[in-house]
Design an enzyme around this catalytic site. Structure first.
Site, PDB file in Angstrom:
ATOM      1  N   SER A 193      13.499  67.785  17.342  1.00 43.68           N
ATOM      2  CA  SER A 193      13.571  68.884  18.486  1.00 43.68           C
ATOM      3  C   SER A 193      13.876  67.780  19.591  1.00 43.68           C
ATOM      4  CB  SER A 193      13.499  69.675  19.216  1.00 43.68           C
ATOM      5  OG  SER A 193      11.771  69.869  19.270  1.00 43.68           O
ATOM      6  N   ASN A 195       4.130  77.405  21.342  1.00 45.52           N
ATOM      7  CA  ASN A 195       4.926  78.591  21.501  1.00 45.52           C
ATOM      8  C   ASN A 195       5.331  78.651  23.183  1.00 45.52           C
ATOM      9  OD1 ASN A 195       5.663  78.503  18.358  1.00 45.52           O
ATOM     10  ND2 ASN A 195       4.076  80.237  17.818  1.00 45.52           N
ATOM     11  N   THR A 230      50.297  88.649  44.807  1.00 47.40           N
ATOM     12  CA  THR A 230      49.666  89.742  43.616  1.00 47.40           C
ATOM     13  C   THR A 230      50.871  89.776  42.392  1.00 47.40           C
ATOM     14  OG1 THR A 230      50.928  91.602  43.904  1.00 47.40           O
ATOM     15  CG2 THR A 230      48.868  91.280  45.091  1.00 47.40           C
ATOM     16  N   HIS A 231      50.179  89.548  41.370  1.00 52.54           N
ATOM     17  CA  HIS A 231      51.048  89.373  40.086  1.00 52.54           C
ATOM     18  C   HIS A 231      51.571  87.278  40.062  1.00 52.54           C
ATOM     19  CE1 HIS A 231      51.019  93.834  39.315  1.00 52.54           C
ATOM     20  NE2 HIS A 231      50.863  93.721  40.119  1.00 52.54           N
ATOM     21  N   SER A 234      49.500  58.578  35.327  1.00 50.37           N
ATOM     22  CA  SER A 234      49.850  58.241  33.680  1.00 50.37           C
ATOM     23  C   SER A 234      49.989  57.320  33.677  1.00 50.37           C
ATOM     24  CB  SER A 234      51.233  59.305  33.872  1.00 50.37           C
ATOM     25  OG  SER A 234      51.739  58.953  32.089  1.00 50.37           O
ATOM     26  N   LYS A 252      53.688  59.909  39.194  1.00 49.04           N
ATOM     27  CA  LYS A 252      51.999  61.390  38.066  1.00 49.04           C
ATOM     28  C   LYS A 252      51.413  61.396  38.963  1.00 49.04           C
ATOM     29  CE  LYS A 252      52.431  63.721  34.688  1.00 49.04           C
ATOM     30  NZ  LYS A 252      52.582  64.790  34.513  1.00 49.04           N
ATOM     31  N   ASN A 268      47.643  63.598  38.618  1.00 52.73           N
ATOM     32  CA  ASN A 268      47.190  64.398  38.060  1.00 52.73           C
ATOM     33  C   ASN A 268      46.425  65.061  38.172  1.00 52.73           C
ATOM     34  OD1 ASN A 268      49.893  64.542  35.847  1.00 52.73           O
ATOM     35  ND2 ASN A 268      48.539  63.019  34.631  1.00 52.73           N
ATOM     36  N   GLU A 283      41.350  70.172  36.325  1.00 51.69           N
ATOM     37  CA  GLU A 283      41.574  71.408  35.126  1.00 51.69           C
ATOM     38  C   GLU A 283      40.674  70.814  33.837  1.00 51.69           C
ATOM     39  OE1 GLU A 283      44.711  67.518  35.027  1.00 51.69           O
ATOM     40  OE2 GLU A 283      45.336  69.251  32.876  1.00 51.69           O
ATOM     41  N   TYR A 337       7.224  84.431  18.043  1.00 51.30           N
ATOM     42  CA  TYR A 337       8.631  83.231  17.993  1.00 51.30           C
ATOM     43  C   TYR A 337       8.935  83.132  16.492  1.00 51.30           C
ATOM     44  CZ  TYR A 337       9.155  78.100  18.168  1.00 51.30           C
ATOM     45  OH  TYR A 337      10.045  76.871  17.691  1.00 51.30           O
ATOM     46  N   GLN A 350      14.362  77.502  18.819  1.00 49.07           N
ATOM     47  CA  GLN A 350      14.358  75.367  19.156  1.00 49.07           C
ATOM     48  C   GLN A 350      15.678  75.330  19.699  1.00 49.07           C
ATOM     49  OE1 GLN A 350      11.849  72.780  17.580  1.00 49.07           O
ATOM     50  NE2 GLN A 350      13.795  72.035  16.317  1.00 49.07           N
ATOM     51  N   LYS A 374      17.821  75.511  23.534  1.00 49.71           N
ATOM     52  CA  LYS A 374      18.034  74.368  24.355  1.00 49.71           C
ATOM     53  C   LYS A 374      19.524  73.053  24.338  1.00 49.71           C
ATOM     54  CE  LYS A 374      13.499  73.584  22.793  1.00 49.71           C
ATOM     55  NZ  LYS A 374      13.161  74.748  22.415  1.00 49.71           N
TER      56      LYS A 374
HETATM   57  N1  ARG Z   1      10.351  72.280  19.088  1.00 50.03           N
HETATM   58  C1  ARG Z   1      10.195  73.598  19.238  1.00 50.03           C
HETATM   59  C2  ARG Z   1      10.628  74.418  20.386  1.00 50.03           C
HETATM   60  O1  ARG Z   1      11.595  73.995  20.841  1.00 50.03           O
HETATM   61  C3  ARG Z   1       8.166  74.211  20.229  1.00 50.03           C
HETATM   62  C4  ARG Z   1       7.457  75.043  19.312  1.00 50.03           C
HETATM   63  C5  ARG Z   1       7.378  74.905  18.308  1.00 50.03           C
HETATM   64  N2  ARG Z   1       6.583  76.081  17.621  1.00 50.03           N
HETATM   65  C6  ARG Z   1       6.359  76.246  16.368  1.00 50.03           C
HETATM   66  N3  ARG Z   1       4.895  77.244  16.093  1.00 50.03           N
HETATM   67  N4  ARG Z   1       6.429  75.298  15.441  1.00 50.03           N
HETATM   68  O2  ARG Z   1      11.398  75.398  19.924  1.00 50.03           O
END
Ligand code: ARG
Length: 461
Positions: free
Chosen positions: A24, A111, A156-157, A278, A284, A286, A291, A318, A323, A326
């Site tokens: 990760s 964890n 409205t509408h 454009s 134009k 834009n 948007e 966990y 993972q 994120k």
């Molecule tokens: N990279 C892991 C995550 O984002 C960190 C936690 C990993 N924990 C484990 N027991 N392998 O969740």
């Protein structure tokens, strides 16, 4: 080669594809600052509790400072073989300070470490979002105050409904953003508990002081259940939910900017800074920024939905599934911050065409309600009857393709003989907006008062 950090029972290293799916670091390196903050608080607590020596704690703290500087300078080498930000930093620390580095992970697991890092990251970024939304509210409110009396059509509408003012319309968004900020603040308050010290899932036998680390990291208190601490990502989900709602508001404003800048509407002009030309059509301008603000909500709802799907059905505590919390969250926060800043830029620079707006405000018999109200107030007619009489008068004007105030008194009296010259007082759009003085209504005096109230609130907080 087996993993240097946890490979004690392993003979072989991971398959290349295993490393790729497992690592990760490519995205969680964004947690570096939070990871170091968490480690600093953890090691200070370990030293105070006599779990590690003061000398080791000092070496660890100094090593972390060096790593922090390298990461900030962009000279730190991240390695995929070391999976994630936690192991990358710990392994580098060992290179810098030797075996004492191995003591940092006492009474801690990745964890609870990732749980605290991610919480800190979300919390930091919620604070940044709040500042951005506040600046946007400020830009909208200043524009609203300047245009408290600039008449425009209220829809409205998307059909002409009643005349309103540009200031009143903009303040509607200030209210929405105020509630959005409230939702983000609620999320921040609820998430502000520290999971550090939950360790892998069951807590630890070391005499740690979780209240100390919680306070050092700016949390209100430690989380009360170690399993919950490492299991849930509801804090990110709640932030993303609030974000989805706020992005929806921004998307609506963006859509209005798109509509208002069409030559057909021509209500406002956006600046060169927030439009594009454009490559083929020289005339134009834009509204690309608007948007994209309108569109980026897709990512945010995607991040929210994606994380809900990841989390649903996961047994405690966990699981590596988590993972996946994120990347999309980072992306959603990035997209949202951009949307807020771009909207503030557009709002600050936009210039309304007051003449065109006023003209458009009268189109489509927008003062018909004012006529009906006049019949009720002056002739004591029941509203339903007044509605009917007004409908017939609108029919007359429509058949002749003219505005209501262009009908003659005699023509109106043909429908209702008791109508007098006084009726013309309410048929203009300017008088219509002025008359709507009920609390929260569109009258320029109200709008000015509301804008001033908001400026006070914004300058205070
Ligand atoms: N990279 C892991 C995550 O984002 C960190 C936690 C990993 N924990 C484990 N027991 N392998 O969740």
């Amino acid at each position: 080669m087996a993993n240097a950090m946890w490979g004690g029972r392993y003979q072989e290293g991971p398959a290349a594809i295993m490393e790729e799916i497992n690592a990760s670091i490519d995205f969680d390196k964004r947690l570096a600052a939070q990871d170091i903050r968490g480690s600093r608080a953890h090691v200070a607590m370990l030293a105070k509790q006599g779990i590690v020596s003061e000398a080791d704690a000092k070496a660890i703290t100094e090593g972390l400072a060096k790593i922090e500087a390298e990461i900030e300078a962009g000279t730190f080498t991240f390695s995929r073989a070391l999976e994630d930000i936690h192991l990358n930093i710990e392994s580098n620390l060992a290179k810098k300070i030797g075996p004492a580095a191995g003591r940092l992970h006492t009474a801690r697991s990745r964890n609870d470490q990732v749980a605290v890092d991610f919480r800190l990251w979300v919390r930091d970024n919620l604070d940044a979002i709040d500042a951005g939304l506040k600046a946007l509210q400020q830009a909208l409110t200043e524009k609203a105050l300047a245009h408290a009396g600039t008449v425009m059509p209220g829809f409205t509408h998307l059909q002409s409904a009643q005349p309103t003012t540009f200031g009143h319309h903009l303040l509607a968004y200030v209210e929405m953003l105020g509630r959005d900020r409230g939702r983000f603040a609620d999320a921040r308050k609820r998430m502000n508990e520290c999971p550090l010290g939950a360790a892998a899932l069951c807590g630890t036998s070391f005499p740690i002081d979780r209240h100390m680390t919680a306070a050092a990291l700016g949390f209100d208190r430690p989380t009360a259940n170690s399993l919950d601490s490492v299991s849930d990502r509801d804090f990110a989900l709640e932030a993303l939910s609030a974000m989805a709602i706020s992005a929806m508001h921004l998307s609506r404003l963006a859509e209005e900017l798109v509509i208002w800048t069409t030559p057909q509407f021509g209500f406002i002009a956006l600046s060169d800074k927030f439009t594009t030309g454009s490559s083929i059509m020289p005339q134009k301008r834009n509204p690309d920024a608007a948007e994209l603000v309108r569109a980026k909500i897709g990512r945010i709802i995607g991040a929210l939905t994606g994380l809900l799907v990841v989390m649903k059905g996961l047994p405690l505590s966990y699981a590596k599934d988590m993972q996946e919390d994120k990347e999309r969250t980072f992306d959603a926060f990035d997209a949202f911050a951009l949307c807020v800043a771009a909207t503030a830029g557009m709002v600050t620079d936009m210039v309304p065409d007051a003449k065109r707006m006023k003209k458009a405000a009268g189109v489509g018999y927008a003062t018909a309600t004012d006529l009906a109200d006049w019949l009720v107030q002056t002739l004591n007619m029941p509203f339903r009857d007044a509605h009917h009489v007004t409908g017939r008068i609108v029919g007359l004007a429509s058949a002749r393709n003219i505005d209501l105030d262009k009908l003659s008194l005699t023509e109106m009296q043909g429908v209702e003989p008791r109508i007098t010259e006084d009726v013309f007082r309410v048929l203009s759009v300017g008088n219509s907006v002025k008359s709507r003085t009920s609390y929260g209504g569109t009258a320029p005096a109200n709008v000015k008062a509301q804008a001033r109230r908001w400026l006070k609130v914004l300058n205070r907080g």
